[in-house]
Design a protein around this motif. Structure first.
Motif, PDB file in Angstrom:
ATOM      1  N   UNK A  33       0.828  -1.213   0.000  1.00 18.56           N
ATOM      2  CA  UNK A  33       0.000   0.000   0.000  1.00 18.56           C
ATOM      3  C   UNK A  33       0.860   1.261   0.000  1.00 18.56           C
ATOM      4  N   UNK A  34       1.925   1.276   0.812  1.00 17.70           N
ATOM      5  CA  UNK A  34       2.758   2.487   0.882  1.00 17.70           C
ATOM      6  C   UNK A  34       3.531   2.681  -0.415  1.00 17.70           C
ATOM      7  N   UNK A  35       3.945   1.578  -1.077  1.00 18.29           N
ATOM      8  CA  UNK A  35       4.638   1.705  -2.360  1.00 18.29           C
ATOM      9  C   UNK A  35       3.696   2.255  -3.430  1.00 18.29           C
ATOM     10  N   UNK A  36       2.448   1.789  -3.409  1.00 21.76           N
ATOM     11  CA  UNK A  36       1.460   2.312  -4.355  1.00 21.76           C
ATOM     12  C   UNK A  36       1.204   3.791  -4.104  1.00 21.76           C
ATOM     13  N   UNK A  37       1.140   4.169  -2.845  1.00 16.45           N
ATOM     14  CA  UNK A  37       0.927   5.579  -2.493  1.00 16.45           C
ATOM     15  C   UNK A  37       2.110   6.429  -2.938  1.00 16.45           C
ATOM     16  N   UNK A  38       3.330   5.912  -2.750  1.00 11.63           N
ATOM     17  CA  UNK A  38       4.531   6.666  -3.123  1.00 11.63           C
ATOM     18  C   UNK A  38       4.603   6.862  -4.638  1.00 11.63           C
TER      19      UNK A  38
END
Length: 350
Positions: free
Chosen positions: A58-63
């Motif tokens: 999720x955090x990689x997608x957000x980044x």
């Protein structure tokens, strides 16, 4: 060809690694706190559906989504039409001193970095002029052949360092001769040399070389880097200052700006001499002298039409944000049924 309308917004891309770093730190702190209440094995039993992979996904997608949005906000455009256009300008060869003395810090941050800033401004303020770069110390080399592609010139400029010329020293004469050989226009009246150095000429051939260039019709301008009083030359080891350069007797070497020599070279070459300081790099005076030169007409291929392409970045960014919201931190049903580590069998045996 790619360009951005709002280049100043692209610095926001630096926030992406900051977000990832803060998330990693938060996960680490959370893990340490959980270990105070239960062992690692017990945590897997108490929260069997909790996924260790999905929060990172999720955090990689957000980044990635944030990076795409920043690039889109920067006004991402692509050239759609390449045309031959006629320009009027002059050819400028920059002779840049990269000897160890250019690491002196009497001009902030140091002489060499300040010289790079001067060349960058030259590229920005002379869009119709073709520019090349010769780097020199004990020898001289063509670092960038003369070109109208200023974007490429800036890339080459960024790779310049004080250790790129094996033979140390300062041979101004050889540098000027290399610049003269680099010009493609045999008439020379449309050509100029910009010498950026502290003037410590160890070979004493600079004045003669400038005189020969001047006789061909090539103007030789000089910009002096440093202070006449002299400062020590710092030495670095793995990016850290390790002391100052010393001579054979162990005395600290002081590097002084030789204004007299640089003024003589400019006079011999029919140009002007200016001294760069922390407040004024002297480029304005040099450009004013170059503007008075006879311009030549030449053709170059440039993109004359650009089309907005930011929408192609916003679409995947929006999709990534939607997926990030929909993905939960729990393990998927198929993953739990896979039961790679045999947890179900262990529970049954108990």
């Amino acid at each position: 060809m790619v360009r951005f309308i709002h280049n100043d917004l692209l610095w926001l891309l630096a926030l992406v690694p900051v977000i990832l770093l803060l998330f990693a730190m938060a996960r680490h702190v959370r893990g340490r706190r959980l270990k105070k209440y239960a062992a690692v094995g017990a945590l897997a039993v108490l929260a069997p559906a909790k996924s260790a992979f999905k929060p990172w996904l999720r955090i990689m997608m957000l980044a990635v989504a944030c990076a795409l949005i920043v690039v889109a906000l920067g006004g991402f455009q692509m050239g759609s039409k390449l045309e031959e256009v006629k320009r009027e300008g002059v050819d400028i060869m920059v002779a840049l001193d990269v000897s160890n003395s250019m690491m002196a810090e009497d001009i902030r941050p140091d002489r060499l970095e300040r010289a790079r800033q001067i060349i960058t401004r030259l590229l920005d303020r002379a869009p119709n002029d073709r520019i090349g770069i010769v780097v020199f110390a004990g020898n001289a080399y063509v670092h960038l052949p003369i070109t109208i592609d200023h974007s490429a010139a800036k890339l080459f400029l960024g790779s310049i360092s004080s250790d790129m010329v094996p033979k140390q020293g300062t041979n101004i004469g050889t540098a000027i001769e290399m610049c003269v050989k680099s010009f493609s226009d045999s008439t020379y009246k449309h050509n100029a040399i910009l010498l950026i150095t502290d003037g410590e000429d160890h070979e004493q051939g600079g004045i003669d070389a400038a005189k020969e260039a001047g006789e061909l019709g090539i103007a030789v301008h000089t910009i002096g880097m440093g202070s006449p009083g002299g400062v020590p030359i710092p030495l670095y080891s793995r990016g850290n200052k390790a002391g100052f350069l010393k001579d054979e007797n162990g005395n600290t070497v002081l590097s002084k700006l030789n204004e007299k020599l640089l003024a003589q070279i400019a006079e011999a070459g029919g140009g002007i001499y200016v001294r760069a300081t922390n407040s004024d790099d002297g480029l304005r005076a040099v450009l004013a002298a170059i503007d008075k030169m006879t311009k030549r007409e030449f053709e170059s291929q440039v993109y004359t039409e650009y089309e907005d392409r930011f929408q192609y970045l916003l679409l995947p960014a929006i999709l990534l944000l939607l997926l990030e919201v929909l993905i939960s931190d729990k393990k998927s049903g198929w993953w739990q049924r896979l039961d790679l580590f045999g947890e179900s069998r262990k529970k049954t045996q108990r």
